[in-house]
Design a protein around this motif. Structure first.
Motif, PDB file in Angstrom:
ATOM      1  N   GLN A  98      73.835   8.353  27.245  1.00 15.79           N
ATOM      2  CA  GLN A  98      74.969   9.102  26.704  1.00 15.79           C
ATOM      3  C   GLN A  98      75.509   8.429  25.438  1.00 15.79           C
ATOM      4  O   GLN A  98      75.866   9.114  24.468  1.00 15.79           O
ATOM      5  CB  GLN A  98      76.076   9.202  27.758  1.00 15.79           C
ATOM      6  N   GLU A  99      75.548   7.102  25.443  1.00 13.82           N
ATOM      7  CA  GLU A  99      76.017   6.381  24.253  1.00 13.82           C
ATOM      8  C   GLU A  99      75.093   6.630  23.065  1.00 13.82           C
ATOM      9  O   GLU A  99      75.540   6.822  21.927  1.00 13.82           O
ATOM     10  CB  GLU A  99      76.102   4.893  24.557  1.00 13.82           C
ATOM     11  N   ILE A 100      73.773   6.595  23.330  1.00 12.18           N
ATOM     12  CA  ILE A 100      72.802   6.828  22.251  1.00 12.18           C
ATOM     13  C   ILE A 100      72.950   8.243  21.702  1.00 12.18           C
ATOM     14  O   ILE A 100      72.898   8.471  20.482  1.00 12.18           O
ATOM     15  CB  ILE A 100      71.372   6.588  22.769  1.00 12.18           C
ATOM     16  N   ARG A 101      73.162   9.208  22.580  1.00  6.35           N
ATOM     17  CA  ARG A 101      73.309  10.594  22.123  1.00  6.35           C
ATOM     18  C   ARG A 101      74.567  10.790  21.289  1.00  6.35           C
ATOM     19  O   ARG A 101      74.574  11.559  20.322  1.00  6.35           O
ATOM     20  CB  ARG A 101      73.321  11.526  23.331  1.00  6.35           C
ATOM     21  N   LYS A 102      75.632  10.096  21.643  1.00  7.14           N
ATOM     22  CA  LYS A 102      76.856  10.178  20.841  1.00  7.14           C
ATOM     23  C   LYS A 102      76.679   9.486  19.497  1.00  7.14           C
ATOM     24  O   LYS A 102      77.173   9.958  18.468  1.00  7.14           O
ATOM     25  CB  LYS A 102      78.021   9.552  21.606  1.00  7.14           C
ATOM     26  N   ARG A 103      75.959   8.362  19.523  1.00 13.50           N
ATOM     27  CA  ARG A 103      75.793   7.575  18.300  1.00 13.50           C
ATOM     28  C   ARG A 103      74.919   8.297  17.285  1.00 13.50           C
ATOM     29  O   ARG A 103      75.172   8.237  16.063  1.00 13.50           O
ATOM     30  CB  ARG A 103      75.182   6.224  18.652  1.00 13.50           C
ATOM     31  N   TYR A 104      73.854   8.975  17.781  1.00 14.67           N
ATOM     32  CA  TYR A 104      72.903   9.635  16.875  1.00 14.67           C
ATOM     33  C   TYR A 104      72.917  11.158  17.066  1.00 14.67           C
ATOM     34  O   TYR A 104      71.879  11.805  16.984  1.00 14.67           O
ATOM     35  CB  TYR A 104      71.482   9.107  17.127  1.00 14.67           C
ATOM     36  N   LYS A 105      74.089  11.700  17.304  1.00 10.12           N
ATOM     37  CA  LYS A 105      74.167  13.136  17.563  1.00 10.12           C
ATOM     38  C   LYS A 105      73.785  13.970  16.343  1.00 10.12           C
ATOM     39  O   LYS A 105      73.401  15.139  16.478  1.00 10.12           O
ATOM     40  CB  LYS A 105      75.566  13.522  18.029  1.00 10.12           C
ATOM     41  N   ASN A 106      73.855  13.374  15.155  1.00 13.79           N
ATOM     42  CA  ASN A 106      73.495  14.102  13.938  1.00 13.79           C
ATOM     43  C   ASN A 106      72.068  13.823  13.495  1.00 13.79           C
ATOM     44  O   ASN A 106      71.620  14.340  12.455  1.00 13.79           O
ATOM     45  CB  ASN A 106      74.456  13.736  12.797  1.00 13.79           C
ATOM     46  N   ASP A 107      71.343  13.000  14.242  1.00 11.49           N
ATOM     47  CA  ASP A 107      69.957  12.652  13.904  1.00 11.49           C
ATOM     48  C   ASP A 107      69.120  12.775  15.175  1.00 11.49           C
ATOM     49  O   ASP A 107      68.939  11.807  15.919  1.00 11.49           O
ATOM     50  CB  ASP A 107      69.890  11.236  13.335  1.00 11.49           C
ATOM     51  N   LYS A 108      68.610  13.961  15.444  1.00 12.99           N
ATOM     52  CA  LYS A 108      67.886  14.218  16.676  1.00 12.99           C
ATOM     53  C   LYS A 108      66.630  13.358  16.801  1.00 12.99           C
ATOM     54  O   LYS A 108      66.301  12.868  17.898  1.00 12.99           O
ATOM     55  CB  LYS A 108      67.499  15.704  16.754  1.00 12.99           C
ATOM     56  N   GLN A 109      65.916  13.182  15.715  1.00 18.81           N
ATOM     57  CA  GLN A 109      64.682  12.410  15.770  1.00 18.81           C
ATOM     58  C   GLN A 109      64.965  10.950  16.137  1.00 18.81           C
ATOM     59  O   GLN A 109      64.302  10.372  17.010  1.00 18.81           O
ATOM     60  CB  GLN A 109      63.952  12.483  14.428  1.00 18.81           C
ATOM     61  N   ARG A 110      65.964  10.367  15.498  1.00 16.21           N
ATOM     62  CA  ARG A 110      66.318   8.972  15.802  1.00 16.21           C
ATOM     63  C   ARG A 110      66.844   8.864  17.237  1.00 16.21           C
ATOM     64  O   ARG A 110      66.560   7.886  17.938  1.00 16.21           O
ATOM     65  CB  ARG A 110      67.377   8.488  14.808  1.00 16.21           C
TER      66      ARG A 110
END
Length: 316
Positions: free
Chosen positions: A73-85
């Motif tokens: 969940q933290e990773i998804r919040k951190r890179y929510k604007n960069d799906k590939q990353r």
């Protein structure tokens, strides 16, 4: 639905059925419904024991995924604007922790060829076909067997005339088949509810929660398709559903779902005591033999000294 590349598995299943049936026929009537019901149930249990290691791998993979859920969940919040990353970081996290997102599919994939083999062999028996090394005596025995008055090869849509030829009452046969299908539907629902309930307890804010609830209520409807299956195959499906339900309960009770404590850390609660431990605890412990009484202390009375030896006395 006969697949040529699974002919070796069809032959193996037919051979195992023959061996199990011969074993029960040594002390039960070969053509009785009890003999054939025990044959199918035993075959189902053996198949589930065969894939039991895959089940453990599935459950452990699922548990690891639940433990990693907050980090995901933290990773998804951190890179929510960069799906590939975001996908790269999530996969790196899974690989680093030894979690496999596809681990939960292994038992289903392994069980599918077994189900197809059971369907193909039992369907061949129902139609009196001598395939996969089955003898005429075995096929005739299966077609003559009745479970609660319903012929083993009958389906819900079998013509009444064909059911009468098998020596059964059409109405009673359809009632028995409907009851077995209802049990199959109920056990499917309970199994999915058990799994979804654990998932929702682990992640209350899961965005897929609504879809999981819908799946929980839709999944029993798939059991309606088993109305097209012979009674022997429906019995297999009910047995495997009951096995799955008990298997999941056993694993969940001994491996509680991780929860988030007040500090935000993932902790695993203590497993609930098993039924055996409860029985042992409830059973009264044998009373220990009473300890031997301690000897009473004997008080030593001082001896009276002569007056001449008493301290401070003077002889006159």
């Amino acid at each position: 639905m006969e697949l040529s590349w699974l002919n070796w598995l069809y032959t193996a299943v037919a051979q195992v059925i023959t061996w199990i049936h011969q074993g029960y026929s040594s002390f039960l009537a070969p053509d009785s419904g009890l003999t054939w019901a025990l044959t199918i149930i035993t075959l189902t249990v053996l198949m589930r024991l065969l894939i039991f290691p895959l089940f453990l791998k599935q459950m452990r993979s699922s548990k690891k995924m639940q433990e990693l859920a907050p980090k995901v969940q933290e990773i998804r919040k951190r890179y929510k604007n960069d799906k590939q990353r975001m996908n790269q970081e999530v996969m790196a996290l899974y690989q680093g922790q030894g979690a496999n997102p596809l681990g939960g599919c292994l038992p289903i994939v392994a069980q599918f060829p077994i189900f197809i083999s059971m369907f193909t062999v039992l369907n061949a028996m129902a139609h009196g076909q001598l395939k996969f090394g089955m003898t005429q005596h075995l096929v005739d025995s299966a077609r003559a067997a009745h479970i609660f008055g319903a012929p083993l090869p009958a389906t819900f849509w079998t013509d009444s005339a064909d059911i009468i030829k098998l020596g059964a009452d059409p109405i009673a046969t359809k009632v028995v088949l409907a009851i077995f299908v209802a049990i199959s539907s109920l056990t499917t629902f309970l199994t999915v509810r058990q799994s979804v309930g654990r998932s929702m307890a682990q992640m209350p804010d899961n965005p897929m929660a609504q879809q999981q609830k819908i799946l929980m209520y839709i999944s029993p409807l798939f059991a309606i398709f088993s109305l097209n299956f012979p009674l022997g195959l429906i019995l297999y499906w009910v047995t495997t559903n009951l096995w799955t339900l008990g298997q999941q309960h056993w694993f969940y009770s001994r491996n509680p779902s991780p929860v988030v404590d007040a500090k935000g850390n993932m902790v695993t609660p203590e497993p609930k005591p098993s039924l055996l431990s409860k029985v042992k605890k409830a059973a009264p412990e044998p009373e220990a033999p009473p300890a031997p009484p301690e000897p009473k202390p004997t008080r030593q009375q001082p001896t009276r000294q002569p007056r001449s030896k008493r301290t401070g006395s003077k002889k006159s």
